[in-house]
Design a protein around this motif. Structure first.
Motif, PDB file in Angstrom:
ATOM      1  N   UNK A 311      32.960  42.718  29.494  1.00 26.55           N
ATOM      2  CA  UNK A 311      34.272  42.558  30.125  1.00 26.55           C
ATOM      3  C   UNK A 311      34.514  43.652  31.135  1.00 26.55           C
ATOM      4  N   UNK A 313      32.360  45.279  32.910  1.00 26.93           N
ATOM      5  CA  UNK A 313      31.576  45.043  34.123  1.00 26.93           C
ATOM      6  C   UNK A 313      32.146  43.861  34.902  1.00 26.93           C
ATOM      7  N   UNK A 314      32.479  42.784  34.174  1.00 30.48           N
ATOM      8  CA  UNK A 314      33.070  41.613  34.840  1.00 30.48           C
ATOM      9  C   UNK A 314      34.363  42.001  35.538  1.00 30.48           C
ATOM     10  N   UNK A 315      35.177  42.816  34.854  1.00 29.11           N
ATOM     11  CA  UNK A 315      36.467  43.222  35.393  1.00 29.11           C
ATOM     12  C   UNK A 315      36.340  44.040  36.659  1.00 29.11           C
ATOM     13  N   UNK A 316      35.179  44.717  36.809  1.00 27.68           N
ATOM     14  CA  UNK A 316      34.962  45.501  38.024  1.00 27.68           C
ATOM     15  C   UNK A 316      34.434  44.637  39.153  1.00 27.68           C
ATOM     16  N   UNK A 317      34.117  43.378  38.831  1.00 26.73           N
ATOM     17  CA  UNK A 317      33.616  42.505  39.881  1.00 26.73           C
ATOM     18  C   UNK A 317      32.116  42.369  39.895  1.00 26.73           C
ATOM     19  N   UNK A 318      31.468  42.686  38.761  1.00 31.71           N
ATOM     20  CA  UNK A 318      30.016  42.465  38.700  1.00 31.71           C
ATOM     21  C   UNK A 318      29.764  40.976  38.515  1.00 31.71           C
TER      22      UNK A 318
ATOM     23  N   UNK B 135      37.856  39.946  41.717  1.00 27.41           N
ATOM     24  CA  UNK B 135      37.961  41.046  40.754  1.00 27.41           C
ATOM     25  C   UNK B 135      37.798  42.404  41.426  1.00 27.41           C
ATOM     26  N   UNK B 162      27.938  48.419  43.201  1.00 28.22           N
ATOM     27  CA  UNK B 162      27.629  46.983  43.238  1.00 28.22           C
ATOM     28  C   UNK B 162      28.295  46.297  44.417  1.00 28.22           C
TER      29      UNK B 162
END
Lengths: 425, 303
Positions: A311, A313-318, B135, B162
């Motif tokens: 979550x 990482x996803x939340x950072x936009x990965x 995001x 990233x």
């Protein structure tokens, strides 16, 4: 107030029973563990007792005369067809000159291994300057002599029932007294392939076969297994199909290994035409065998990565790929490697599927590539256990010891990798 | 076999930890009478769902988890540079709504979002909208501090890396330092940037997570009960931080603490059973709630 007292009374009334149950359970557990440990101890003890003697081998010290007449009849070294046996026999005759009778001499020649002639041949090939000289060389004694030295042949029983006659035993004793007979490290065990003569048989061929097979297996099953696990865990939609795949992978892990051997025979050898008895095919079959194990272990370790990391990482936009390769995979890697190594040690110990693809053949040469015919350690053990010669019994145990040592080493590596790479979160 | 399939699905459920599934059940058992009352009281949101300078706008948003209708017809505007607090009893849908704002619900397969949510005028649920890009604009801080098991530096540098925000190492260093500075963490970790982020205390970890979020330079920051795992001192620091951050970002915070909502937010939205019951300026909601349910909640009769 009264109610409290009754609760306490009720609890106390049952306490003795509870403690008794706990005691019974503990005792049962201890007995079960004890039985397990006992079996293991007996197993290791007999194995070591029987197998340790195979790491030594009886050698005879013979004054070998590299006679130019025999080896280089026309002035030219004949490395292939010269009578090296004759040279060894002459040396033996020199040690025991009183043996003159033809049949007695034939008895005498049986004391030395046929490998002695090869050793003389190799010596002259390596050092041509030995021609014409006489050197004292340790050559392997025959397996029967070896068995007598190691106490596996009882000189007290009836002569008819032994493989050595009284006369031969007498010669052996004389050679021993003259310091011409000694137990030395059995290098042949590790440097030779299989042989019909126990004193010349070694496990190098089987070890190389197993090595090539494991190379093929790890090179195929680890990447495929990890890729499949990542796809199934991270990307595959959850539906009837993925459930079906899941069920089938779990079932494959439980399929008897000989079935994979039949599959390998039908697909890799009969249909694809790959060479039989080859480590390449063995490796392919073992890949099929270990894939489910690696997939299951990898999926478990991917599942064990906390969702909070995903979550974050996803939340950072990965992207999903980035989540998997930057975060999930590094955290799951120790578990995956452990699974792979455990799969590998299962593959190393597997013999049944290899029987199906012809890796049980009697192969003397040490394989040099993936396509050379070879056998594997567990199959070699099976082959030797099947041999009637007394001396193969200790070699069977020795091969088992070597196999177990490799398995232990691999499992130890798995533990070390897990310890080293484990990260806390 | 059944057990394996259950395991297989377990992570889905864990991912949806903030979803209403379990909370819903608890709620049904605990406060059945309010369910009736809610129907009696009607579904119109009272107060002011609109604001002066709307930046993120949710119109008639409905969220379903399978058959579970978690968010019902929610309309709410979030202004530029304001802090909006979402409050309400457990299972009321406030976290679900928050996760809609940066499409974190995408990873839950059973979740279905209808209605429209726009960010600066653009629909974030349109086909052209890439959730990755979204995001980067709408950052998120989670309930439990969840730093990566990497160094403090790498934690903060991950987002810029990233997204390719820094062209060289020096620029990345600057971003990392300024983000840590703004999160009020730089002084404490300046000399140990290469130590693992997990070695920090809980409060420091949460500030690290905030630094990590602002390193990407988002426009909106979503905070899902960011202080529920922290002690009062760490909580106070995070609240101070929010006061500073709202000068640059729009902040949406889910909280169970009404004091916190009162301290940090300009507007408060009260959710109940998936409905947005009341939205208004913080002072007004806490001093003079218009809706009976809001009043019951802030006076401690629900929750």
């Amino acid at each position: 107030m009264t109610e409290k007292v009754t609760t306490l009374q009720k609890v106390e009334a049952g306490l003795a029973r509870r403690h008794r149950k706990e005691l019974i359970f503990k005792t049962t557990g201890m007995i079960a563990t004890g039985i397990g440990v006992l079996f293991l101890a007996v197993f290791f003890y007999t194995l070591l007792i029987k197998g340790s003697s195979a790491f030594q081998q009886s050698y005879l010290l013979l004054d070998i005369e590299f006679s130019a007449d025999v080896i280089a009849p026309g002035g030219q070294l004949d490395l292939e067809y010269a009578d090296y046996d004759g040279i060894v026999r002459a040396a033996l005759r020199k040690e025991l000159p009183e043996v003159t009778d033809r049949s007695e001499r034939r008895q005498l020649y049986r004391l030395v291994s046929v490998g002695a002639a090869y050793q003389v041949q190799d010596a002259i090939a390596a050092q041509p300057e030995l021609l014409g000289e006489t050197r004292a060389i340790w050559v392997p004694a025959s397996a029967n002599v070896d068995m007598l030295v190691k106490g596996n042949i009882d000189a007290a029983i009836d002569e008819e029932l032994r493989t050595l006659s009284d006369q031969q035993i007498g010669w052996i004793e004389r050679l021993d007294e003259a310091g011409r007979l000694d137990l030395k490290f059995n290098a042949a065990l590790f440097s030779h392939g299989d042989s019909r003569e126990p004193e010349l048989a070694g496990i190098k061929g089987a070890m190389m076969g197993s090595f090539f097979m494991l190379i093929v297996t790890i090179a195929l099953s680890f990447p495929i297994g990890v890729a499949a696990a990542i796809y199934l865990e991270e990307f595959a939609p959850r539906n009837r199909w993925s459930d079906l795949v899941e069920v089938n992978i779990n079932n494959l892990a439980a399929v008897p290994s000989i079935v994979f051997g039949l599959l390998g025979l039908a697909v890799f050898i009969n249909w694809m035409g790959l060479p039989r008895s080859a480590p390449l095919v063995g490796g392919l079959v073992l890949t099929l065998l270990t894939l489910p194990v690696i997939i299951i272990a990898s999926r478990a370790s991917i599942k064990a990565v906390p969702p909070s990391i995903r979550e974050a990482a996803l939340g950072l936009g990965a992207s999903r790929m980035q989540v998997v390769f930057h975060h999930v995979l590094p955290l799951a890697m120790p578990g995956m490697l452990t699974g792979a190594i455990i799969g590998m040690s299962r593959a190393l110990g597997e013999s049944a599927p290899l029987l199906m693809i012809g890796m049980i053949a009697f192969i003397v040469d040490v394989p040099g590539s993936f396509a050379d015919p070879s056998t594997a350690l567990p199959v070699q053990i099976y082959l030797w256990a099947d041999s009637p010669e007394r001396a193969f019994a200790e070699r069977t145990s020795a091969a088992i010891i070597v196999l177990l040592a490799f398995l232990l080493l691999m499992n130890l590596t798995a533990v070390i990798i897990r310890r080293r790479m484990e990260r806390k979160w | 076999m059944v057990a394996t399939l259950k395991n297989y699905r377990q992570r889905d459920t864990e991912m949806a930890a903030n979803t209403e599934n379990t909370a819903e059940k608890r709620r049904k058992a605990a406060v059945p009478d309010y369910h009736e009352q809610e129907i009696e009281l009607g579904r119109e949101t009272v107060g002011h769902v609109r604001c002066e300078e709307p930046f993120m706008v949710a119109e008639n948003v409905n969220v379903h988890y399978g058959d579970n209708h978690a968010i019902r017809d929610v309309t709410l505007e979030i202004g530029k540079k304001e802090v909006v607090a979402l409050i309400g009893p457990s299972g009321c849908g406030k976290s679900t709504f928050l996760r809609c704002l940066n499409r974190m619900n995408d990873s839950i397969e059973s979740a279905r979002v209808t209605g429209s949510i726009t960010l600066d005028g653009a629909d974030i649920y349109s086909k052209e909208q890439d959730p990755v890009a979204l995001r980067a604009r709408v950052g998120m801080v989670f309930q439990k501090p969840n730093p990566f098991p990497k160094s403090i530096y790498d934690n903060v540098a991950y987002g810029p890396r990233i997204h390719g925000l820094a062209s060289d190492r020096a620029e990345l260093d600057t971003i990392v330092h300024s983000s840590l500075e703004r999160a009020g963490l730089l002084k404490e970790v300046k000399d140990r940037l290469d130590e693992p982020g997990t070695s920090l205390s809980g409060g420091q970890q949460q500030r690290l997570c905030i630094a990590r979020t602002i390193a990407v330079n988002p426009e909106v920051i979503l905070m899902d009960e960011p202080c529920s795992a922290l002690d009062p001192i760490a909580t106070a620091r995070i609240e101070d931080l929010m006061d500073e951050l709202c000068e640059d970002y729009a902040i949406v915070i889910v909280t169970h603490s009404m004091q916190q909502a009162a301290r940090v937010s300009r507007r408060v939205a009260y959710f109940h059973l998936g409905y947005l019951v009341e939205v208004d300026d913080t002072d007004k909601v806490f001093t003079n709630p218009q809706h009976k349910l809001t009043e019951d909640y802030i006076t401690g009769r629900i929750g």
